[in-house]
Design an enzyme around this catalytic site. Structure first.
Site, PDB file in Angstrom:
ATOM      1  N   ARG A 213       0.849  -1.198   0.000  1.00 56.13           N
ATOM      2  CA  ARG A 213       0.000   0.000   0.000  1.00 56.13           C
ATOM      3  C   ARG A 213       0.887   1.252   0.000  1.00 56.13           C
ATOM      4  NH1 ARG A 213      -4.322  -3.095   3.233  1.00 56.13           N
ATOM      5  NH2 ARG A 213      -3.075  -2.989   5.107  1.00 56.13           N
ATOM      6  N   PHE A 229     -11.477  -4.730  -5.286  1.00 58.19           N
ATOM      7  CA  PHE A 229     -11.472  -5.612  -4.124  1.00 58.19           C
ATOM      8  C   PHE A 229     -10.920  -4.831  -2.912  1.00 58.19           C
ATOM      9  CE2 PHE A 229     -10.484  -7.955  -8.014  1.00 58.19           C
ATOM     10  CZ  PHE A 229     -11.478  -8.922  -8.055  1.00 58.19           C
ATOM     11  N   ASP A 251     -15.884  -2.971  -4.247  1.00 61.74           N
ATOM     12  CA  ASP A 251     -15.957  -4.265  -3.562  1.00 61.74           C
ATOM     13  C   ASP A 251     -17.395  -4.763  -3.693  1.00 61.74           C
ATOM     14  OD1 ASP A 251     -13.986  -5.641  -1.141  1.00 61.74           O
ATOM     15  OD2 ASP A 251     -16.071  -6.315  -1.258  1.00 61.74           O
ATOM     16  N   ALA A 278     -20.347  -0.515  -4.525  1.00 62.66           N
ATOM     17  CA  ALA A 278     -20.600  -1.912  -4.150  1.00 62.66           C
ATOM     18  C   ALA A 278     -20.979  -2.649  -5.422  1.00 62.66           C
ATOM     19  CB  ALA A 278     -21.720  -1.990  -3.120  1.00 62.66           C
ATOM     20  N   CYS A 338      -3.144 -13.931  -3.337  1.00 60.23           N
ATOM     21  CA  CYS A 338      -2.862 -14.354  -1.955  1.00 60.23           C
ATOM     22  C   CYS A 338      -3.170 -15.838  -1.783  1.00 60.23           C
ATOM     23  CB  CYS A 338      -3.640 -13.512  -0.953  1.00 60.23           C
ATOM     24  SG  CYS A 338      -5.421 -13.608  -1.155  1.00 60.23           S
TER      25      CYS A 338
HETATM   26  N1  SAH Z   1      -7.328  -5.013  -0.827  1.00 61.35           N
HETATM   27  C1  SAH Z   1      -7.886  -5.248   0.488  1.00 61.35           C
HETATM   28  C2  SAH Z   1      -8.120  -6.719   0.805  1.00 61.35           C
HETATM   29  C3  SAH Z   1      -8.949  -7.447  -0.212  1.00 61.35           C
HETATM   30  S1  SAH Z   1      -9.754  -8.867   0.398  1.00 61.35           S
HETATM   31  C4  SAH Z   1      -7.032  -4.562   1.542  1.00 61.35           C
HETATM   32  O1  SAH Z   1      -6.033  -3.922   1.213  1.00 61.35           O
HETATM   33  O2  SAH Z   1      -7.360  -4.681   2.712  1.00 61.35           O
HETATM   34  C5  SAH Z   1     -10.757  -9.316  -0.939  1.00 61.35           C
HETATM   35  C6  SAH Z   1     -12.038  -8.521  -1.092  1.00 61.35           C
HETATM   36  O3  SAH Z   1     -12.632  -8.886  -2.340  1.00 61.35           O
HETATM   37  C7  SAH Z   1     -13.120  -8.780  -0.049  1.00 61.35           C
HETATM   38  O4  SAH Z   1     -13.423  -7.587   0.605  1.00 61.35           O
HETATM   39  C8  SAH Z   1     -14.338  -9.293  -0.855  1.00 61.35           C
HETATM   40  O5  SAH Z   1     -15.570  -8.758  -0.376  1.00 61.35           O
HETATM   41  C9  SAH Z   1     -14.044  -8.791  -2.242  1.00 61.35           C
HETATM   42  N2  SAH Z   1     -14.634  -9.545  -3.370  1.00 61.35           N
HETATM   43  C10 SAH Z   1     -14.726 -10.885  -3.531  1.00 61.35           C
HETATM   44  N3  SAH Z   1     -15.236 -11.193  -4.750  1.00 61.35           N
HETATM   45  C11 SAH Z   1     -15.461 -10.020  -5.401  1.00 61.35           C
HETATM   46  C12 SAH Z   1     -15.949  -9.667  -6.691  1.00 61.35           C
HETATM   47  N4  SAH Z   1     -16.306 -10.601  -7.586  1.00 61.35           N
HETATM   48  N5  SAH Z   1     -16.043  -8.361  -7.005  1.00 61.35           N
HETATM   49  C13 SAH Z   1     -15.665  -7.412  -6.128  1.00 61.35           C
HETATM   50  N6  SAH Z   1     -15.178  -7.681  -4.892  1.00 61.35           N
HETATM   51  C14 SAH Z   1     -15.081  -8.961  -4.522  1.00 61.35           C
END
Ligand code: SAH
Length: 394
Positions: A213, A229, A251, A278, A338
């Site tokens: 980040r 995400f 997300d 969203a 991950c």
């Molecule tokens: N980048 C974040 C962590 C990501 S975790 C950070 O820095 O903290 C992964 C995220 O992807 C979750 O919040 C989940 O809700 C979201 N997610 C899962 N499938 C998804 C999709 N198809 N479209 C958008 N978001 C999604």
């Protein structure tokens, strides 16, 4: 007290002699008697020579090693382990830092504490136990945390409801096991984050992306940033601090978007550069219309098991192809996986295929990984899970 023994089949001691901390059930010849899940066991070779002490569990990993030395496993042993973990965080400058108080104090095998995760949020320790043995040790571990951290520890929250083996029938309940904390605000490089350890994903925050980040901040000046995400919005606030023109966070979870909006208000109240959506990431990218010149792709683990790796790779390929197609010339993509079962090489090859499909010239600027508070034992490569690439797209 006599410790029950696990006898290995001839030749199956090799990996333990190289300090790999797992014994697979197929390597076991026999047990010295009745052993229950969560018991401490002594692992010996077929000639009864000592190899390690570990925790017994039901499943394909039958023993997780806690030490390769013949030593007494008492409260002092666990205290020593927690202290070593704490000292490592002090040495890497994470603990005792007034700009960052969100970090991982214990990272399972990487700290010689298999089945245990502890994340710290401004003095609150959020503990996740993944094995019955660690769950049985919760009071001992809580005491060890109190002794090692002293005044710095405000509370201990146990969040193991969803992480313990279901079949063990432990029925754990999430909740404070010591102290209580009302503040849910943690700091990362001076940015504030609301951490929801009660209802949030994992321990409430993804501390593992901290350094990545911070790198986004350096590349964000004057750019139109898309954070896919986003969860709590982590990457977005670094981009805003780095001088981005606009930042869009996406997300599919409404709750994540709510958290992101709360965090914008905490750090940049009223800043109109940020908008949160969203929405499904794939759908959002379809209508991105070449608007962005910095895109972050940090999806959840597409594969949790080896047998679905191929599907996961297809998912990464699809996602990255769209991002590479959509990004403006001179754009930058931070792309991550991950999934522990997706190797660094497989991930890179997948990104290569995605790039080749688009026909654009793509160069790698950085190869990213998990930070120092998520250490990987050199004898346990399975501990490495986070990998990322920073791409420059012409
Ligand atoms: N980048 C974040 C962590 C990501 S975790 C950070 O820095 O903290 C992964 C995220 O992807 C979750 O919040 C989940 O809700 C979201 N997610 C899962 N499938 C998804 C999709 N198809 N479209 C958008 N978001 C999604």
């Amino acid at each position: 007290m006599l410790i029950p023994k696990v006898f290995l089949k001839p030749g199956k001691e090799q990996s333990l002699r190289r300090f790999h901390p797992w014994v697979f059930s197929g390597a076991i010849k026999n047990l010295s008697g009745k052993i229950d899940e969560g018991d401490l066991v002594e692992v010996v070779d077929s000639h009864d020579n000592f190899l390690a002490l570990g925790h017994y569990q039901i499943g394909s990993i039958a023993v997780r090693v806690v030490t390769f030395n013949k030593e007494v496993i008492d409260d002092g042993f666990w205290q020593k382990k927690i202290k070593q973990a704490w000292q490592l965080r002090c040495e890497s400058g994470l603990a005792l830092n007034n700009q960052t108080n969100a970090y991982r104090l214990v990272h399972g095998e990487g700290d010689g504490l298999p089945g245990l995760i502890i994340d710290m949020y401004d003095g609150t320790a959020v503990v996740q136990m993944h094995t019955v043995a660690m769950y049985k040790l919760r009071e001992t571990l809580a005491e060890a945390l109190r002794v090692v951290l002293g005044e710095r520890l405000k509370a201990i929250y146990n969040k193991s409801e969803g992480t313990l083996p279901f079949k063990a029938g432990l029925e754990p309940e999430n909740g404070f096991i010591w102290g209580r904390s009302t503040s849910h605000i943690a700091l990362e490089y001076g940015l504030k984050f609301k951490v929801d350890w009660e209802k949030g994903q994992k321990t409430g925050f993804f501390v593992d992306q901290r350094e990545n980040r911070a790198l986004v901040e350096k590349y964000s000046g004057q750019r139109n940033v898309l954070n896919m995400f986003c969860y709590t919005g982590g990457f977005s606030f670094y981009a805003m601090r780095g001088g981005a023109n606009l930042v869009h966070s996406v997300d599919s979870s409404e709750r994540a978007i709510e958290l992101t909006r709360d965090n914008v208000e905490l750090n940049f109240p009223g800043d109109s550069r940020h908008e949160a959506f969203a929405m499904d990431a794939f759908k959002f990218l379809d209508s991105a219309h070449h608007k962005y010149d910095l895109i972050i792709l940090d999806p959840p683990a597409f594969a949790k098991h080896l047998n679905v790796v191929q599907n996961a790779l297809q998912g990464y390929k699809r996602l990255n192809t769209r991002a590479i197609e959509q990004i403006k010339p001179g754009g930058i993509i931070f792309t991550f996986s991950c999934s522990q079962v997706v190797s660094r090489e497989a991930f890179r090859t997948t990104i290569f295929s995605a790039a080749a499909r688009t026909g654009r010239n793509v160069r790698i600027l950085h190869q990213l990984e998990q930070p120092a508070d998520h250490p990987v034992s050199i004898y346990h490569p399975e501990g490495e899970y986070l990998k990322g690439l920073v791409l420059y797209v012409e």
